[in-house]
Design a protein around this motif. Structure first.
Motif, short mmCIF file in Angstrom:
data_model
loop_
_atom_site.label_atom_id
_atom_site.label_comp_id
_atom_site.label_asym_id
_atom_site.label_seq_id
_atom_site.Cartn_x
_atom_site.Cartn_y
_atom_site.Cartn_z
N LYS A 4 1.39 -2.77 7.23
CA LYS A 4 1.58 -3.16 5.84
C LYS A 4 2.69 -2.33 5.21
O LYS A 4 3.53 -2.85 4.46
N GLN A 8 6.62 -3.38 3.36
CA GLN A 8 6.81 -3.18 1.93
C GLN A 8 8.19 -2.60 1.61
O GLN A 8 8.79 -1.91 2.43
N SER A 12 8.79 1.28 -3.81
CA SER A 12 8.04 0.38 -4.68
C SER A 12 6.67 0.98 -4.98
O SER A 12 6.18 1.87 -4.29
N ASN A 14 3.74 -0.55 -4.79
CA ASN A 14 2.77 -0.91 -3.77
C ASN A 14 2.89 -0.02 -2.53
O ASN A 14 1.89 0.32 -1.89
N ARG A 15 4.12 0.35 -2.21
CA ARG A 15 4.32 1.24 -1.06
C ARG A 15 3.71 2.60 -1.32
O ARG A 15 3.07 3.19 -0.43
N THR A 18 0.00 2.34 -0.83
CA THR A 18 -0.36 2.28 0.59
C THR A 18 -0.29 3.66 1.23
O THR A 18 -1.17 4.04 2.02
#
Length: 200
Positions: A4, A8, A12, A14-15, A18
């Motif tokens: 995932k 990405q 970002s 979202n990164r 994670t």
């Protein structure tokens, strides 16, 4: 999560989430490893008066094989996998936990040199590198004894640990930590002066 992360976009939000989730999992993994080492160390140190360990230099065993630009290493990927496997077992952390518990329980920790423990027959005592047929199989070339290689090595380590004298060294002769012999003791038993064992 690594797959995932690879998909990405860098920098970002979202990164970052994670990466934080991956670190949480890594922390849980380390905590579980530490809990397991502490529990097993407590069981061994409270149930036994002495525990024998193989004296391993884990720092040297897990050293990188990359080498330098002038002399690059070989089998780097395989060595990296072996290093991860060794570090994942937590050998050093277990040794630390065992030493810590032993201070309170009175258990004696004996460390045995690792040289030739996997090449020595635990039944007849002969040493032959050819006897170690593979990573898992040991078959003595002298007496024909066959066993798992790790079990055979563990028996040798235990036997060597039991041979440790009260002075804390391997019982191969008279300890340098012993008090010097008197003239009367030497005259009564000449074998003591030459490092022999007193049979009286």
């Amino acid at each position: 999560m690594q797959q995932k992360l690879a998909r990405q976009q860098k920098h970002s939000a979202n990164r970052r989430k994670t990466i934080a989730a991956m670190w949480r999992l890594k922390r849980r993994e380390a905590d579980r490893r530490g809990d397991f080492a502490a529990q097993v160390a407590n069981q061994l140190a409270t149930r036994h008066s002495a525990v024998v360990l193989e004296d391993l230099t884990i720092t040297n065993m897990t050293a990188s094989a990359k080498g330098t630009l002038a002399e690059p290493g070989s089998n780097v990927v395989q060595k990296a996998g072996l290093n991860r496997a060794i570090l994942g077992k937590g050998w050093y952390r277990f040794e630390q936990a065992l030493t810590n518990v032993a201070r309170y329980t009175g258990c004696r920790i004996v460390k045995v040199p690792a040289a030739c423990t996997s090449q020595t027959c635990s039944r007849c005592g002969s040493v032959d590198p050819v006897s170690r047929e593979s990573q898992a199989v040991y078959r003595c070339t002298s007496c024909g004894y066959s066993a798992n290689a790790d079990v055979n090595a563990a028996k040798n380590i235990l036997a060597a640990g039991r041979a440790v004298t009260a002075c804390g060294d391997l019982g191969t002769g008279r300890s340098v930590k012993q008090e010097p012999l008197t003239v009367a003791q030497t005259a009564r038993n000449p074998r003591l002066s030459s490092g022999g064992e007193d049979v009286n």
